[in-house]
Design a protein around this motif. Structure first.
Motif, PDB file in Angstrom:
ATOM      1  N   SER A  83      24.282  72.562  80.017  1.00 36.16           N
ATOM      2  CA  SER A  83      24.819  71.203  80.189  1.00 36.16           C
ATOM      3  C   SER A  83      23.881  70.124  79.656  1.00 36.16           C
ATOM      4  O   SER A  83      23.867  69.004  80.157  1.00 36.16           O
ATOM      5  CB  SER A  83      25.107  70.952  81.673  1.00 36.16           C
ATOM      6  N   VAL A  84      23.112  70.444  78.615  1.00 35.03           N
ATOM      7  CA  VAL A  84      22.247  69.434  78.005  1.00 35.03           C
ATOM      8  C   VAL A  84      23.126  68.416  77.282  1.00 35.03           C
ATOM      9  O   VAL A  84      23.966  68.798  76.459  1.00 35.03           O
ATOM     10  CB  VAL A  84      21.254  70.080  77.014  1.00 35.03           C
ATOM     11  N   PRO A  85      22.978  67.126  77.562  1.00 31.06           N
ATOM     12  CA  PRO A  85      23.861  66.135  76.943  1.00 31.06           C
ATOM     13  C   PRO A  85      23.721  66.109  75.427  1.00 31.06           C
ATOM     14  O   PRO A  85      22.616  66.108  74.879  1.00 31.06           O
ATOM     15  CB  PRO A  85      23.393  64.812  77.557  1.00 31.06           C
ATOM     16  N   GLY A  86      24.863  66.104  74.758  1.00 32.50           N
ATOM     17  CA  GLY A  86      24.913  65.966  73.309  1.00 32.50           C
ATOM     18  C   GLY A  86      25.694  64.725  72.940  1.00 32.50           C
ATOM     19  O   GLY A  86      26.060  63.926  73.805  1.00 32.50           O
ATOM     20  N   ARG A  87      25.987  64.589  71.656  1.00 33.45           N
ATOM     21  CA  ARG A  87      26.684  63.387  71.230  1.00 33.45           C
ATOM     22  C   ARG A  87      28.063  63.315  71.882  1.00 33.45           C
ATOM     23  O   ARG A  87      28.731  64.345  72.080  1.00 33.45           O
ATOM     24  CB  ARG A  87      26.774  63.346  69.707  1.00 33.45           C
ATOM     25  N   GLY A  88      28.473  62.106  72.235  1.00 29.68           N
ATOM     26  CA  GLY A  88      29.772  61.897  72.852  1.00 29.68           C
ATOM     27  C   GLY A  88      29.952  62.631  74.166  1.00 29.68           C
ATOM     28  O   GLY A  88      31.060  63.015  74.533  1.00 29.68           O
ATOM     29  N   ASP A  89      28.840  62.857  74.896  1.00 26.31           N
ATOM     30  CA  ASP A  89      28.875  63.550  76.187  1.00 26.31           C
ATOM     31  C   ASP A  89      29.311  65.015  76.076  1.00 26.31           C
ATOM     32  O   ASP A  89      29.800  65.596  77.059  1.00 26.31           O
ATOM     33  CB  ASP A  89      29.789  62.820  77.186  1.00 26.31           C
ATOM     34  N   SER A  90      29.154  65.597  74.905  1.00 26.56           N
ATOM     35  CA  SER A  90      29.318  67.046  74.815  1.00 26.56           C
ATOM     36  C   SER A  90      28.151  67.706  75.549  1.00 26.56           C
ATOM     37  O   SER A  90      27.136  67.061  75.848  1.00 26.56           O
ATOM     38  CB  SER A  90      29.364  67.489  73.353  1.00 26.56           C
ATOM     39  N   GLN A  91      28.298  68.989  75.845  1.00 28.91           N
ATOM     40  CA  GLN A  91      27.279  69.715  76.605  1.00 28.91           C
ATOM     41  C   GLN A  91      26.772  70.889  75.787  1.00 28.91           C
ATOM     42  O   GLN A  91      27.551  71.730  75.336  1.00 28.91           O
ATOM     43  CB  GLN A  91      27.854  70.195  77.939  1.00 28.91           C
ATOM     44  N   LYS A  92      25.456  70.951  75.631  1.00 25.78           N
ATOM     45  CA  LYS A  92      24.836  71.972  74.798  1.00 25.78           C
ATOM     46  C   LYS A  92      24.068  72.971  75.659  1.00 25.78           C
ATOM     47  O   LYS A  92      23.637  72.661  76.768  1.00 25.78           O
ATOM     48  CB  LYS A  92      23.894  71.321  73.780  1.00 25.78           C
TER      49      LYS A  92
END
Length: 309
Positions: A109-118
């Motif tokens: 759940s690492v934040p990515g662009r546009g609140d995606s989760q990595k």
């Protein structure tokens, strides 16, 4: 990578113009037997897919540890390879890692662009876990056990016409929970390929792991050349001790130069996207596990098609 039975993911793949399938047998017992593989291969063919890669592994704990029962486990692997050859399934992607120390992640759940989760790995969190039951094995024993396995299995692959594609340890660091890992660097791969010199004994070139090894991706692709039988096309930001898996177009690797390197070596084998971020609206269903959600893979396949053109 698709499940062995048709579902929404099969339909999405067809809509994207994907014709080559990689299968993993989630929840299927004794999937390496001829009848199960035959039905799976034909199920894919009936839907317009060529089944080209089996990306799964029969039990190999005793093989990796060099303990009693390894010969029986090796016979199962040989049976799988022979059956793949009979069914014209070209490539077997395997790992040399003690279960459950395969692809380890410490966050999804690492934040990515546009609140995606990595997804991500950070070794400091693994240090809090107890040693694995296999922690007593030494690195020297691991290499010896691998040699024993290759001596038994590579001749069968040669006879069956099946490519063996060894995936890196993920993450490519050693040790983890006290267990040495021996597929963690370009140098390890050079040694492993030299252990049994055969065109059938090759590599799953997982770009994310090679990036975490701090390898120069295009140079490594050209270095291993025709020993690359299968590609996981992905990227990470960081190193083997701490990394985050990135969007395909937003990592440190120049993905265009990677594609050009595959073209330079004449690679025509299977290549699949791997480990994508979770996008808005995607839930935590088992079939949508972290790294394999649908929307990110749609983006990745479109991105790969664009690079190829």
């Amino acid at each position: 990578m698709l499940p062995p039975h048709p579902d929404r993911r099969w339909t999405l793949a067809k809509q994207l113009g994907v014709h080559s399938a990689v299968v993993r047998f989630w929840g299927v017992d004794d999937w390496w037997e001829y009848e199960t593989l035959m039905r799976t291969r034909n199920r894919f063919a009936d839907q317009g897919f060529s089944l080209d890669v089996v990306e799964d592994r029969p039990p190999m704990q005793n093989v990796v540890r060099g303990t009693d029962g390894r010969d029986a486990e090796i016979e199962t692997v040989k049976n799988l390879i022979r059956n793949m050859g009979r069914l014209d399934i070209d490539t077997y992607c395997w790992v040399w890692t003690e279960n459950p120390l395969g692809a380890i992640r410490t966050s999804d759940s690492v934040p990515g662009r546009g609140d995606s989760q990595k997804t991500a790995y950070d070794h400091r969190w693994i240090k809090g876990l107890p040693d694995h039951p296999a922690a007593g094995i030494t690195e020297e024993e691991s290499w010896k056990n691998l040699q024993y396995f290759l001596d038994e299995v590579v001749p069968v692959a040669e006879s069956a016409g099946v490519n063996l594609a060894l995936h890196p340890d993920d993450p490519p660091r050693t040790p983890i929970r006290g267990v040495p890992r021996i597929v963690t660097s370009v140098e390890d791969y050079r040694r492993i390929l030299d252990m049994y010199d055969s065109a059938r004994h090759g590599i799953t070139f997982c770009q994310g792991n090679f990036s975490a090894m701090n390898a120069d991706i295009p140079s490594a692709i050209r270095r291993f050349g025709d020993r690359i039988h299968f590609v996981h096309f992905r990227d990470v930001d960081g190193d083997a001790d701490s990394f985050v898996e990135t969007w395909h177009d937003n990592g440190p690797t120049d993905m265009k130069t990677a594609i050009e390197a595959y073209q330079d070596i004449g690679f025509e084998g299977p290549l699949r996207p791997d480990h994508v971020p979770r996008m808005v609206g995607e839930d935590d269903r088992d079939e949508a596990m972290a790294g394999y959600t649908d929307m990110g893979r749609l983006f990745a396949i479109g991105y790969i098609k664009g690079l190829l053109e």
